[in-house]
Write a protein that holds these residues in place. Structure first.
Motif, PDB file in Angstrom:
ATOM      1  N   GLN A 139      78.535 -75.768  76.255  1.00  9.55           N
ATOM      2  CA  GLN A 139      77.351 -76.279  76.959  1.00  9.55           C
ATOM      3  C   GLN A 139      76.311 -75.177  77.121  1.00  9.55           C
ATOM      4  O   GLN A 139      75.116 -75.373  76.915  1.00  9.55           O
ATOM      5  N   THR A 198      73.648 -86.104  85.564  1.00 14.09           N
ATOM      6  CA  THR A 198      74.641 -85.287  84.855  1.00 14.09           C
ATOM      7  C   THR A 198      75.786 -86.168  84.353  1.00 14.09           C
ATOM      8  O   THR A 198      76.253 -86.020  83.230  1.00 14.09           O
ATOM      9  N   CYS A 199      76.223 -87.089  85.194  1.00  9.48           N
ATOM     10  CA  CYS A 199      77.334 -87.958  84.778  1.00  9.48           C
ATOM     11  C   CYS A 199      76.887 -88.938  83.703  1.00  9.48           C
ATOM     12  O   CYS A 199      77.664 -89.296  82.817  1.00  9.48           O
ATOM     13  N   ASP A 223      74.650 -88.434  81.455  1.00 11.03           N
ATOM     14  CA  ASP A 223      74.412 -87.752  80.178  1.00 11.03           C
ATOM     15  C   ASP A 223      75.521 -88.193  79.200  1.00 11.03           C
ATOM     16  O   ASP A 223      76.712 -88.127  79.537  1.00 11.03           O
ATOM     17  N   ASN A 281      78.510 -85.859  78.564  1.00  3.19           N
ATOM     18  CA  ASN A 281      79.397 -85.690  79.719  1.00  3.19           C
ATOM     19  C   ASN A 281      80.194 -86.958  79.997  1.00  3.19           C
ATOM     20  O   ASN A 281      81.389 -86.910  80.300  1.00  3.19           O
ATOM     21  N   THR A 301      81.096 -79.112  85.675  1.00  2.51           N
ATOM     22  CA  THR A 301      79.875 -79.648  85.067  1.00  2.51           C
ATOM     23  C   THR A 301      78.860 -80.010  86.153  1.00  2.51           C
ATOM     24  O   THR A 301      77.666 -79.728  86.033  1.00  2.51           O
ATOM     25  N   LEU A 302      79.340 -80.609  87.229  1.00  6.33           N
ATOM     26  CA  LEU A 302      78.426 -80.981  88.320  1.00  6.33           C
ATOM     27  C   LEU A 302      77.855 -79.740  89.005  1.00  6.33           C
ATOM     28  O   LEU A 302      76.655 -79.670  89.292  1.00  6.33           O
ATOM     29  N   ALA A 362      75.112 -78.109  86.956  1.00  3.30           N
ATOM     30  CA  ALA A 362      73.849 -78.858  87.003  1.00  3.30           C
ATOM     31  C   ALA A 362      73.189 -78.707  88.379  1.00  3.30           C
ATOM     32  O   ALA A 362      71.971 -78.536  88.485  1.00  3.30           O
TER      33      ALA A 362
END
Ligand code: NAD
Length: 476
Positions: free
Chosen positions: A16, A78-79, A81, A84, A188-189, A192
């Protein structure tokens, strides 16, 4: 600091970062992550999770509701995307070996898009000769949330949105069998959120979840509220903790079908709801009580909608012995497996279009009385609708979780709603309509029957406080 991050999760994060660097143009201002930054909310010990969460909450407490909403939107985007979304849905199925990728996508998308945000936190005001009093939903602080194998990412998305909207930070204690998937999502969260200026570590989890780590979380005085989404054991444990706790426990949702229903539609809805994510949702149809006059027609229509019927007693009992454990519960390796996979284990090969196994049994059969979380749906023939409602009530075991009824008889629909007292009662639709998927309402993956919050939303994770101004601001 030494980090022990899963190589798989690390690879994903590194790719990423590389992607972002490329997008920005290599060698420009995007800094390489430091060792500490690469933790992104996943810590080696529970005490580090709690300390980091406490620090984040101290910052979050002083942010405006609009800022909190901005960060909620970051979680949603983000979710949603594509990369992801696909990654977390695929990882959840691969790591837990539970459920269907396509249905995880639907559930994760619903959680990300439609979990309520700060609009849920309405203020009440009372004014009079003595001034004004506001009643507001305020943060608890650091919340400890225990999540299940069956909805690992859905629960993290849903809880994170609700809790951060409410001004809280959250320490997750995921099921050990969903460790990598949960770590991927938490990191990931956090990446972001940090990028958008949010405090680091509003969402944390321990690298290697364990019962010991969960116990440490439950005992920490810095954790002000506990939330357990899972089976009866963990719900009982948090309710005995001496802290404010929300318990979202098991269900065994019955379906009643009477002679006034649209049988063709009922059959389609029942098959769709019961086979959704291979029957793991706690709200999914787990047994059917249908009146005799329409029973056979319902069964024929369910077969037409993608079910395979097992007729002979011997095969039904063989199936039970294969998928159940010595305690009479589900064998873990069959939870959330496909109908095709399960049938194959008893020597029956079917097409991939078969999503559900059905059979007629009597109401005492363990398939009726046990929450199996597999696409196996027993049907019980009843003399009349009153008997069907009575037997549905018995099979729900007082969980007061979810129930469905297909009928156009308003008196009987009311009777079932009153008697079962379930948190969710869907009439003339599949169970997932109760989570706002094809029905009105909103999704939650923490349905708190035992403690009464019902479909949890941001206000469920808030304290109601009052703020009084004496003798002023009554402007009427
Ligand atoms: P589970 O009870 O085995 O595990 C749930 C969580 O609790 C996991 O994180 C697990 O590690 C933890 N846990 C379990 N026992 C513990 C203990 N003694 N000490 C500390 N932690 C402990 O449940 P599961 O199989 O992962 O999930 C399926 C169950 O959850 C079903 O019964 C289902 O109905 C229920 N569920 C309920 C809801 C709801 O909203 N009401 C939502 C999803 C699942």
């Amino acid at each position: 600091m030494s980090t022990n991050i899963d190589p798989e999760v690390m690879r994903t994060l590194v790719s990423q970062v590389i992607k972002e660097l490329k997008e920005k143009g290599a060698g420009t201002s995007c800094p390489a992550p430091t060792a500490a930054a690469t933790l992104y909310g996943v810590f080696p010990t529970m005490s580090e999770c709690i300390d980091a969460s406490t620090k984040a909450q101290e910052v979050l407490l002083f942010q405006t509701p609009a800022t909190r909403q901005k960060w909620v939107e970051v979680i949603r985007h983000t979710c949603l995307d594509k990369r992801n979304m696909e990654m977390m849905s695929r990882m959840a199925v691969e790591e837990t070996a539970i459920g269907r990728y396509e249905d995880k996508i639907i559930k994760n998308t619903a959680a990300a898009k439609y979990t309520p945000g700060i609009e849920d936190l309405s203020t009440d005001a009372r004014t009079g000769g003595h001034g004004i009093t506001l009643f507001e939903y305020c943060p608890f602080g650091v919340i400890g949330s225990i999540t299940p194998t069956t909805n690992p990412t859905e629960t993290i998305i849903n809880n994170s949105i609700c809790m951060i909207a409410g001004g809280n930070t959250v320490v997750f204690s995921p099921h050990p069998r969903a460790r990598k998937t949960s770590a991927f999502l938490v990191q990931t969260l956090n990446r972001a959120l940090e990028k958008s200026g949010a405090p680091a570590n509003m969402i944390t989890m321990v690298q290697n979840p364990s019962i010991e780590a969960t116990n440490e979380m439950m005992a920490s005085p810095k954790v002000r509220m506990l939330v357990a989404t899972g089976g009866p054991g963990i719900v009982k444990t948090v309710l005995s903790s001496g802290k404010k706790a929300i318990g979202a426990g098991p269900g065994n949702p019955p379906v009643v079908v009477d002679e006034t229903a649209n049988i063709e539609q009922a059959a389609k809805d029942i098959v769709a709801g019961s086979s959704f994510d291979n029957n793991v949702p706690c709200i999914a149809e787990k047994e059917v009580f249908a009146v005799d006059s329409i029973f056979d027609y319902l069964l024929i229509n369910m077969k037409g909608a993608g079910s395979y019927e097992i007729k002979d007693r011997e095969t039904i009992e063989k199936l039970w012995s294969v998928v159940s454990n010595e305690k009479g519960g589900p064998k873990v390796e069959f939870v959330g497996k496909s109908a095709q996979y399960i049938l194959d284990k008893i020597g029956i090969q079917v097409e991939g279009s078969i999503h559900l196994i059905i059979m007629e049994v009597n109401k005492e059969h363990p398939f009726v009385q046990t929450e199996m979380m597999m696409p196996i749906l027993p049907l019980v023939r009843c003399d009349n609708v009153d008997q069907a409602i009575e037997w549905a009530y018995e099979s729900e075991h007082g969980n007061r979780h979810s129930a469905m009824m297909h009928s156009t008889n308003i008196a009987k629909l009311s009777k079932m709603a009153k008697l079962l007292q379930t948190t969710i009662f869907v009439k003339n639709g599949p169970s997932f309509a109760g989570l706002g998927i094809g029905g009105e309402g909103y999704p939650t993956f923490t349905i708190a029957g035992p403690t009464g919050e019902g479909l949890t939303s941001p206000k469920s994770f808030c304290r109601r406080r009052e703020c009084v101004l004496k003798d002023m601001f009554n402007i009427r």
